[in-house]
Design a protein around this motif. Structure first.
Motif, PDB file in Angstrom:
ATOM      1  N   SER A   1      -2.906   7.487   9.981  1.00  0.00           N
ATOM      2  CA  SER A   1      -2.131   6.303  10.355  1.00  0.00           C
ATOM      3  C   SER A   1      -2.214   5.990  11.857  1.00  0.00           C
TER       4      SER A   1
ATOM      5  N   CYS B   1      -5.512   4.114  12.150  1.00  0.00           N
ATOM      6  CA  CYS B   1      -5.863   3.168  11.082  1.00  0.00           C
ATOM      7  C   CYS B   1      -5.898   1.734  11.614  1.00  0.00           C
ATOM      8  N   PRO B   2      -7.048   1.079  11.541  1.00  0.00           N
ATOM      9  CA  PRO B   2      -7.139  -0.286  12.064  1.00  0.00           C
ATOM     10  C   PRO B   2      -6.435  -1.331  11.180  1.00  0.00           C
ATOM     11  N   THR B   3      -6.123  -0.971   9.935  1.00  0.00           N
ATOM     12  CA  THR B   3      -5.505  -1.951   9.033  1.00  0.00           C
ATOM     13  C   THR B   3      -4.002  -1.729   8.844  1.00  0.00           C
ATOM     14  N   LEU B   4      -3.456  -0.669   9.405  1.00  0.00           N
ATOM     15  CA  LEU B   4      -2.043  -0.350   9.210  1.00  0.00           C
ATOM     16  C   LEU B   4      -1.135  -1.513   9.589  1.00  0.00           C
ATOM     17  N   SER B   5      -1.397  -2.140  10.718  1.00  0.00           N
ATOM     18  CA  SER B   5      -0.526  -3.244  11.161  1.00  0.00           C
ATOM     19  C   SER B   5      -0.585  -4.430  10.192  1.00  0.00           C
ATOM     20  N   ILE B   6      -1.719  -4.620   9.538  1.00  0.00           N
ATOM     21  CA  ILE B   6      -1.838  -5.689   8.531  1.00  0.00           C
ATOM     22  C   ILE B   6      -0.885  -5.400   7.378  1.00  0.00           C
ATOM     23  N   TRP B   7      -0.923  -4.158   6.865  1.00  0.00           N
ATOM     24  CA  TRP B   7      -0.074  -3.794   5.726  1.00  0.00           C
ATOM     25  C   TRP B   7       1.401  -3.794   6.105  1.00  0.00           C
ATOM     26  N   GLN B   8       1.702  -3.378   7.321  1.00  0.00           N
ATOM     27  CA  GLN B   8       3.095  -3.413   7.777  1.00  0.00           C
ATOM     28  C   GLN B   8       3.598  -4.855   7.883  1.00  0.00           C
TER      29      GLN B   8
ATOM     30  N   VAL C   1       0.854  -1.191   0.000  1.00  0.00           N
ATOM     31  CA  VAL C   1       0.000   0.000   0.000  1.00  0.00           C
ATOM     32  C   VAL C   1       0.890   1.242   0.000  1.00  0.00           C
TER      33      VAL C   1
END
Length: 145
Positions: A103, A106-113, A90
């Motif tokens: 950020s 963001c609830p999905t940031l850790s998924i993308w990281q 992303v």
């Protein structure tokens, strides 16, 4: 994330150079023929690889290209980052610190990281030499009685 033709062809070109490293400088037309890639397309990739000092160039008679270092010193991740830029899944991960104003919540940031880490760790764990070894192993075990 999708790897472009430029990244895939650069990788194939460098594998070819690694495979033929004992032949000295390899003309681009030879690589293009063996890899069934347009020489004109490879000519667009070469400056990128030269700029990053992945290739050595020799002009003139018996000119061509060869790797600057041994095949075990190049990772697939390094090559793809040179040709593709970021390998992030992303765009918000392309900046350090993360440039997205949301950020922090963001609830999905850790998924993308996490995905970014897996992608980079995996691609950085494979060298050109690993690819050659795997290819050699595959052809060594491919026999018919």
């Amino acid at each position: 994330m999708k790897i472009s033709t430029k990244g895939r062809y650069a990788l194939r070109m460098l594998i070819d150079l690694a495979e033929h490293k004992s032949d000295g400088y390899i003309p681009l037309k030879d690589i293009a023929k063996r890899q069934e890639i347009s020489k004109k397309y490879l000519e667009q990739i070469v400056p990128i690889l030269n700029k990053s000092e992945i290739l050595k160039t020799n002009r003139g008679f018996q000119g061509g290209y060869k790797l600057s270092k041994a095949p075990n010193q190049y990772t697939v991740g390094e090559i793809l980052r040179v040709t593709e830029g970021s390998l992030s899944p992303v765009s918000c991960l392309d900046q350090t610190p993360i440039g997205c104003e949301k950020s922090y919540e963001c609830p999905t940031l850790s998924i993308w990281q996490g995905l970014n880490k897996v992608i980079n760790d995996y691609l950085d764990s494979i060298t050109l030499q690993d690819i050659l070894d795997k290819q050699k192993e595959r052809y060594t075990n491919d026999y018919i009685i």
